[in-house]
Design a protein around this motif. Structure first.
Motif, PDB file in Angstrom:
ATOM      1  N   ASN A   1      13.670  16.296  -0.266  1.00  0.00           N
ATOM      2  CA  ASN A   1      13.852  15.175  -1.034  1.00  0.00           C
ATOM      3  C   ASN A   1      13.604  13.771  -0.774  1.00  0.00           C
ATOM      4  N   LEU A   2      13.935  13.445   0.394  1.00  0.00           N
ATOM      5  CA  LEU A   2      13.216  12.387   1.020  1.00  0.00           C
ATOM      6  C   LEU A   2      11.818  12.233   0.824  1.00  0.00           C
ATOM      7  N   GLU A   3      11.032  13.110   1.287  1.00  0.00           N
ATOM      8  CA  GLU A   3       9.654  13.205   1.341  1.00  0.00           C
ATOM      9  C   GLU A   3       9.038  12.925  -0.239  1.00  0.00           C
ATOM     10  N   ALA A   4       9.597  13.711  -0.968  1.00  0.00           N
ATOM     11  CA  ALA A   4       9.359  13.701  -2.368  1.00  0.00           C
ATOM     12  C   ALA A   4       9.543  12.366  -3.094  1.00  0.00           C
ATOM     13  N   TYR A   5      10.372  11.484  -2.584  1.00  0.00           N
ATOM     14  CA  TYR A   5      10.731   9.987  -3.167  1.00  0.00           C
ATOM     15  C   TYR A   5       9.768   9.366  -2.691  1.00  0.00           C
ATOM     16  N   VAL A   6       9.314   9.432  -1.273  1.00  0.00           N
ATOM     17  CA  VAL A   6       7.903   8.877  -0.775  1.00  0.00           C
ATOM     18  C   VAL A   6       6.779   9.034  -1.563  1.00  0.00           C
ATOM     19  N   ARG A   7       6.666  10.501  -1.941  1.00  0.00           N
ATOM     20  CA  ARG A   7       5.382  10.721  -2.814  1.00  0.00           C
ATOM     21  C   ARG A   7       5.685  10.018  -4.089  1.00  0.00           C
ATOM     22  N   TRP A   8       6.595   9.974  -4.738  1.00  0.00           N
ATOM     23  CA  TRP A   8       6.529   9.294  -5.988  1.00  0.00           C
ATOM     24  C   TRP A   8       6.322   8.013  -5.710  1.00  0.00           C
TER      25      TRP A   8
ATOM     26  N   SER B   1       5.295  17.507  -8.047  1.00  0.00           N
ATOM     27  CA  SER B   1       4.345  17.615  -7.020  1.00  0.00           C
ATOM     28  C   SER B   1       3.289  17.780  -7.640  1.00  0.00           C
ATOM     29  N   LEU B   2       3.311  19.136  -8.290  1.00  0.00           N
ATOM     30  CA  LEU B   2       2.147  19.719  -8.734  1.00  0.00           C
ATOM     31  C   LEU B   2       1.406  18.928  -9.748  1.00  0.00           C
ATOM     32  N   ASN B   3       2.258  18.209 -10.726  1.00  0.00           N
ATOM     33  CA  ASN B   3       1.869  17.447 -11.700  1.00  0.00           C
ATOM     34  C   ASN B   3       1.107  16.075 -11.025  1.00  0.00           C
ATOM     35  N   ALA B   4       1.854  15.447 -10.070  1.00  0.00           N
ATOM     36  CA  ALA B   4       1.537  14.211  -9.444  1.00  0.00           C
ATOM     37  C   ALA B   4       0.180  14.341  -8.767  1.00  0.00           C
ATOM     38  N   SER B   5      -0.071  15.682  -8.565  1.00  0.00           N
ATOM     39  CA  SER B   5      -1.325  15.797  -7.417  1.00  0.00           C
ATOM     40  C   SER B   5      -2.814  15.670  -8.325  1.00  0.00           C
ATOM     41  N   SER B   6      -2.346  15.619  -9.709  1.00  0.00           N
ATOM     42  CA  SER B   6      -3.576  15.747 -10.613  1.00  0.00           C
ATOM     43  C   SER B   6      -4.578  14.495 -10.202  1.00  0.00           C
ATOM     44  N   ILE B   7      -5.696  14.676  -9.930  1.00  0.00           N
ATOM     45  CA  ILE B   7      -6.643  13.782  -9.656  1.00  0.00           C
ATOM     46  C   ILE B   7      -7.831  13.877 -10.866  1.00  0.00           C
TER      47      ILE B   7
ATOM     48  N   MET C   1       0.646  -1.223  -0.202  1.00  0.00           N
ATOM     49  CA  MET C   1       0.015   0.041   0.098  1.00  0.00           C
ATOM     50  C   MET C   1       0.756   1.453   0.028  1.00  0.00           C
ATOM     51  N   PRO C   2       0.201   2.375  -0.367  1.00  0.00           N
ATOM     52  CA  PRO C   2       1.007   3.700  -0.412  1.00  0.00           C
ATOM     53  C   PRO C   2       1.627   3.850   1.022  1.00  0.00           C
ATOM     54  N   GLN C   3       2.628   4.365   0.864  1.00  0.00           N
ATOM     55  CA  GLN C   3       3.553   4.845   2.206  1.00  0.00           C
ATOM     56  C   GLN C   3       3.343   6.398   2.806  1.00  0.00           C
ATOM     57  N   THR C   4       3.840   6.311   4.039  1.00  0.00           N
ATOM     58  CA  THR C   4       3.970   7.824   4.529  1.00  0.00           C
ATOM     59  C   THR C   4       5.277   7.986   5.148  1.00  0.00           C
ATOM     60  N   VAL C   5       5.854   9.167   5.260  1.00  0.00           N
ATOM     61  CA  VAL C   5       7.088   9.317   5.644  1.00  0.00           C
ATOM     62  C   VAL C   5       7.136   9.370   7.118  1.00  0.00           C
ATOM     63  N   CYS C   6       7.907   8.340   7.875  1.00  0.00           N
ATOM     64  CA  CYS C   6       8.368   8.407   9.045  1.00  0.00           C
ATOM     65  C   CYS C   6       7.326   8.755  10.170  1.00  0.00           C
ATOM     66  N   SER C   7       6.130   7.774  10.234  1.00  0.00           N
ATOM     67  CA  SER C   7       5.201   8.003  11.016  1.00  0.00           C
ATOM     68  C   SER C   7       5.192   6.623  12.291  1.00  0.00           C
ATOM     69  N   GLY C   8       4.486   6.950  13.198  1.00  0.00           N
ATOM     70  CA  GLY C   8       4.735   5.687  14.287  1.00  0.00           C
ATOM     71  C   GLY C   8       3.880   4.575  13.520  1.00  0.00           C
ATOM     72  N   THR C   9       2.956   4.536  12.804  1.00  0.00           N
ATOM     73  CA  THR C   9       2.428   3.617  12.394  1.00  0.00           C
ATOM     74  C   THR C   9       2.871   3.019  11.252  1.00  0.00           C
ATOM     75  N   MET C  10       3.942   3.480  10.732  1.00  0.00           N
ATOM     76  CA  MET C  10       4.399   2.898   9.596  1.00  0.00           C
ATOM     77  C   MET C  10       5.529   1.822   9.963  1.00  0.00           C
ATOM     78  N   PHE C  11       6.024   2.096  11.147  1.00  0.00           N
ATOM     79  CA  PHE C  11       6.995   1.163  11.821  1.00  0.00           C
ATOM     80  C   PHE C  11       6.410   0.249  12.700  1.00  0.00           C
ATOM     81  N   THR C  12       6.194  -0.927  12.104  1.00  0.00           N
ATOM     82  CA  THR C  12       5.250  -1.864  13.183  1.00  0.00           C
ATOM     83  C   THR C  12       5.857  -3.167  13.486  1.00  0.00           C
ATOM     84  N   THR C  13       7.319  -3.378  12.985  1.00  0.00           N
ATOM     85  CA  THR C  13       8.162  -4.510  13.433  1.00  0.00           C
ATOM     86  C   THR C  13       9.369  -3.939  13.524  1.00  0.00           C
ATOM     87  N   PRO C  14      10.282  -4.865  14.233  1.00  0.00           N
ATOM     88  CA  PRO C  14      11.601  -4.569  14.472  1.00  0.00           C
ATOM     89  C   PRO C  14      12.217  -4.628  13.072  1.00  0.00           C
ATOM     90  N   SER C  15      13.343  -4.262  12.808  1.00  0.00           N
ATOM     91  CA  SER C  15      13.971  -4.232  11.504  1.00  0.00           C
ATOM     92  C   SER C  15      15.229  -4.902  11.128  1.00  0.00           C
TER      93      SER C  15
END
Length: 444
Positions: free
Chosen positions: A225-232, A145-151, A1-15
């Protein structure tokens, strides 16, 4: 599923970080004492920890530490420090005050030796070029980002009314290998703009050795840049799902599914695991997975093999095995084609997050936990090696433009398109379909 950047719910298991590192709940046995504040790290056998005072003592030159204590003597060491600092963390010098400090050091050192002038001028020129490149990267991120937001949820209306000329992926590119190559172009372009400082800033805390502050504390500007990569990654998920749900006929939808399965397989062969995971995630989104008649029409044996490779079971054991294989191939490669390693980025961030949060910065005796920071440096350093690979594939501007600008459905739009393709199977789906037709299309 699509990801979010570094949120508590994103990290559910040890790595899967090294179990011998000192973690949040250290063992009762006290670690071996390191040197005291006045000791020299060069003395005696290698150590795994030291107090912060000892580190500072050994990093700051003094008359005792440099017996000759002249700029001409330790100037080369300062030059090396400035060179490595500006090359590795150029964003530190986007602040005018930092640039002022740098120029002040240059003016103090340069007069001592003519060779220093040349070296320091090169340092400043390269820093200026890197900062300019970073600015260009951020500008491109904004445009994407502007282009990618087109829905375009109202494209669903095309199913009941012939549309104007509407492009789809297969009309732009019907060769899976070519599309996988272009996806690799996009991935490496994003990676190129991500510097090691973004990993540092992603988990920065007010006190560098205090583990109580949450990740990303007001540091978004420094992790763009890191967040833009997750948005991609998220955009690619939704683009795949949109391309599958959009065709009116079951046979066409099945063809799109088979096409993206082949694209995902080529991404795996290339070593582009991020695009691979985005494609699998898009095909597993509920609006797509519920199209049972469509899936029944498609040949899916290869898809289940790819799903197995990216199975999260055992902390992504299969994926990590494949990643190690790609990394080994990269180390022994004779061409850029074989050097490509693009990791599943959200899992990489998750690994670094757990290593940073799960292992203590200081040992029980107050010493800095060297092993933790060496492991962090190893993981980030490995990533920095991978991102420096030049893409060996020729750009196809038409495909790249489509990947960045093609309209995509929102989640509601995907469900509506899915229901329009294959009718709801129960009352819950029927009620949702009715609500979506009213909200999105203005129909009853």
């Amino acid at each position: 599923m699509p990801q979010t950047v570094c949120s508590g719910t994103m990290f559910t298991t040890p790595s899967g970080f090294s179990p011998h590192l000192a973690c949040a709940e250290p063992e009762e046995e006290a670690p071996q004492e390191g040197p005291g504040p006045g000791a020299c790290l060069a003395d005696g056998p290698p150590i795994t920890s030291a107090s912060l005072e000892t580190l500072i003592h050994n990093l700051v030159p003094t008359a005792d530490y440099y017996p000759e204590a002249k700029v001409r003597k330790f100037g080369p060491k300062i030059l090396q420090l400035l060179t490595e600092w500006t090359e590795t963390f150029p964003s530190d010098f986007r602040d005018e005050k930092m640039v002022g400090h740098l120029k002040d050091i240059v003016h103090r050192i340069a007069p001592c030796d003519e060779a220093y002038w040349k070296t320091l001028n090169q340092v400043l020129q390269k820093l200026s070029q890197r900062l300019a490149l970073m600015s260009q990267g951020e500008e491109s991120i904004v445009k994407v980002s502007l282009n990618a937001s087109s829905i375009s949820d109202k494209l669903v209306a095309f199913k009941t009314k012939p549309p104007p000329i509407q492009k789809d992926m297969l009309s732009i590119c019907n060769d899976p290998y070519t599309l996988a190559q272009q996806l690799t172009h996009v991935e490496l372009e994003h990676l190129r703009h991500i510097g090691p400082e973004e990993f540092v800033q992603a988990f920065v805390q007010k006190d560098p050795l205090d583990g109580t502050q949450p990740c990303f504390s007001d540091q978004k500007k420094k992790t763009s840049n890191l967040e833009a990569y997750v948005r991609w990654f998220n955009r690619l998920c939704y683009l795949v799902a949109t391309e599958i749900c959009m065709p009116a006929k079951k046979k066409q939808r099945a063809q799109v599914i088979e096409f993206f399965i082949d694209v995902a397989r080529e991404c795996f062969n290339i070593g582009n695991f991020n695009s691979l995971m985005a494609i699998i995630s898009g095909m597993n989104m509920s609006p797509v997975s519920r199209l049972k008649k469509t899936w029944g029409k498609a040949k899916t044996a290869k898809f289940f093999i790819l799903e197995h490779q990216m199975d999260p079971t055992g902390n992504f054991y299969n994926y990590r095995t494949a990643l190690r294989g790609a990394a080994h191939r990269s180390q022994t490669a004779n061409s850029n084609r074989e050097r490509i390693v693009i990791p599943f980025f959200s899992l990489l961030i998750k690994d670094i997050y757990f290593l940073n949060e799960g292992c203590a910065n200081r040992l029980p005796n107050g010493h800095v936990n060297f092993e933790k920071f060496v492991e962090l440096a190893r993981q980030v350093g490995e990533f920095m090696t991978w991102k420096q690979v030049e893409c060996p594939f020729e750009e196809d501007r038409a495909i790249l433009h489509y990947l960045h600008t093609a309209p995509i459905f929102s989640e509601d739009g995907l469900y509506l398109a899915s229901y329009e393709s294959e009718s709801p199977e129960n009352q819950v789906e029927k009620d949702r379909w009715k609500a979506l037709r009213s909200n999105v299309l203005g129909k009853t």
